[in-house]
Design an enzyme around this catalytic site. Structure first.
Site, mmCIF file in Angstrom:
data_model
loop_
_atom_site.group_PDB
_atom_site.id
_atom_site.type_symbol
_atom_site.label_atom_id
_atom_site.label_comp_id
_atom_site.label_asym_id
_atom_site.label_seq_id
_atom_site.Cartn_x
_atom_site.Cartn_y
_atom_site.Cartn_z
ATOM 1 N N GLU A 22 0.838 -1.204 0.000
ATOM 2 C CA GLU A 22 0.000 0.000 0.000
ATOM 3 C C GLU A 22 0.873 1.253 0.000
ATOM 4 O O GLU A 22 1.880 1.330 0.713
ATOM 5 C CB GLU A 22 -0.875 -0.022 1.261
ATOM 6 C CG GLU A 22 -1.754 1.192 1.456
ATOM 7 C CD GLU A 22 -2.542 1.137 2.769
ATOM 8 O OE1 GLU A 22 -3.553 1.842 2.865
ATOM 9 O OE2 GLU A 22 -2.147 0.372 3.686
ATOM 10 N N LYS A 76 -9.292 3.560 -2.936
ATOM 11 C CA LYS A 76 -9.816 3.039 -1.679
ATOM 12 C C LYS A 76 -11.185 3.649 -1.389
ATOM 13 O O LYS A 76 -11.345 4.877 -1.371
ATOM 14 C CB LYS A 76 -8.839 3.334 -0.535
ATOM 15 C CG LYS A 76 -9.168 2.604 0.764
ATOM 16 C CD LYS A 76 -8.038 2.812 1.778
ATOM 17 C CE LYS A 76 -8.290 2.001 3.046
ATOM 18 N NZ LYS A 76 -7.188 2.163 4.023
ATOM 19 N N CYS A 94 -5.983 -2.616 2.255
ATOM 20 C CA CYS A 94 -5.940 -2.622 3.718
ATOM 21 C C CYS A 94 -7.322 -2.926 4.302
ATOM 22 O O CYS A 94 -7.886 -3.977 4.025
ATOM 23 C CB CYS A 94 -5.381 -1.281 4.205
ATOM 24 S SG CYS A 94 -4.617 -1.322 5.835
#
Length: 306
Positions: A48, A136, A170
């Site tokens: 990430e 995200k 994540c």
């Protein structure tokens, strides 16, 4: 499920980012790509926000209803180190995918080409240099003062010889419906660029591999206190960090939830593994979360991705 090529050789890169430095970060990324390619791999995976790093522990001067000019200065520095998709630095990564003939997945801080917002994004490049970007959906906690909610690129998947491949970044993997959105696209390789070095995360990723009957590639990074530039304004928050800020724990889980490679802690490394894609179909015999082990007449997921 379409016929899948039998094996996919993966290089999973656990490395320390060069924080707040786009040019140096890109140089290190390209070096690692070509190092991994020497092992004749098919897929190279980075963590990430590898460019320009995940600023763990920083708050950029935000508190409830307040902010500081020092924090704004650090944020602008991070903003300048972020990458616009399709521009020069980004296309150097695309060229590396073409030159190596590999699929490349990498997390980056994406600067929007039009507005002033940053996005926590992951891109998957194909061997011809084309790409799919995923933003995200919901930045976690105080990440929201740095990156915005995705406004497009919700659940893209890349069609590969080993089946559809995609990513959730994540804590997106803690969003059950987001996982199902990927399962519904038939995903066989689930990439998770993340910064989760807590032991509970290992249980999560094993569960997801079992649930989705897919390979789970857990891509974490190494961050040390020394990773941060010494001339940042936010010195107090950084000074309180431990010497090892993020320990890694990168690994690959097979569709039965077993470790194909064990987690690696506290060091930079390239983890190599070969995925046996026969498992991705064979293990669906008794459980297929969006097929015979589903009740679409009772439960339905609707996705607004326009």
């Amino acid at each position: 499920m379409k016929n899948l090529s039998a094996n996919c050789k993966v290089a999973l890169i656990q490395a320390e980012p060069i924080m707040f430095d786009k040019e140096a970060g890109l140089k290190k990324t390209l070096k690692l790509i070509f190092e991994a390619e020497e092992q004749d791999v098919d897929l190279i995976v980075f963590p990430e926000l590898f460019i320009p790093g995940y600023p763990i522990g920083m708050n950029f001067g935000f508190s409830m209803g307040k902010r500081t000019e020092d924090g704004r200065c650090d944020w602008k520095r991070y903003y300048d180190a972020s990458i616009v998709a399709g521009e020069e630095e980004f296309m150097q990564l695309s060229a590396a995918a073409r030159e190596t003939g590999t699929y490349i997945s990498i997390g980056f801080s994406e600067r929007d080409a039009v507005n002033g917002t940053l996005y926590n994004s992951n891109v998957i490049f194909e061997p011809d240099g084309t790409y799919q970007v995923h933003r995200k959906l919901k930045p976690t906690g105080t990440e929201r003062v740095v990156w915005g909610d995705a406004n497009r690129d919700y659940f893209p998947v890349t069609e590969t010889p080993w089946g559809p491949m995609g990513s959730l970044i994540c804590w997106e993997s803690y969003m059950p419906l987001a996982r199902v959105a990927l399962y519904q696209k038939g995903i066989t390789i689930y990439i998770s660029p993340n910064t989760n070095d807590n032991p509970e995360w290992q249980a999560t990723i094993q569960h997801i591999a079992i649930e989705g009957k897919c390979y789970f590639i857990n891509a974490d990074m190494i961050v040390r206190k020394s990773s941060y530039p010494e001339d940042l304004k936010e010195k107090a928050a950084i000074s309180r960090l431990p010497e090892m800020v993020c320990r890694g724990g990168s690994c690959i889980i097979d569709p039965y939830g077993h470790y194909l490679t064990q987690p690696v802690w506290d060091e930079e490394t390239i983890i190599y593994a070969e995925l046996d894609m026969h498992l991705a179909a064979a293990c669906k015999m008794e459980h297929d979360a969006v097929g015979h082990y589903a009740r679409p007449d009772v439960l339905e997921l609707k996705i607004n991705d326009k």
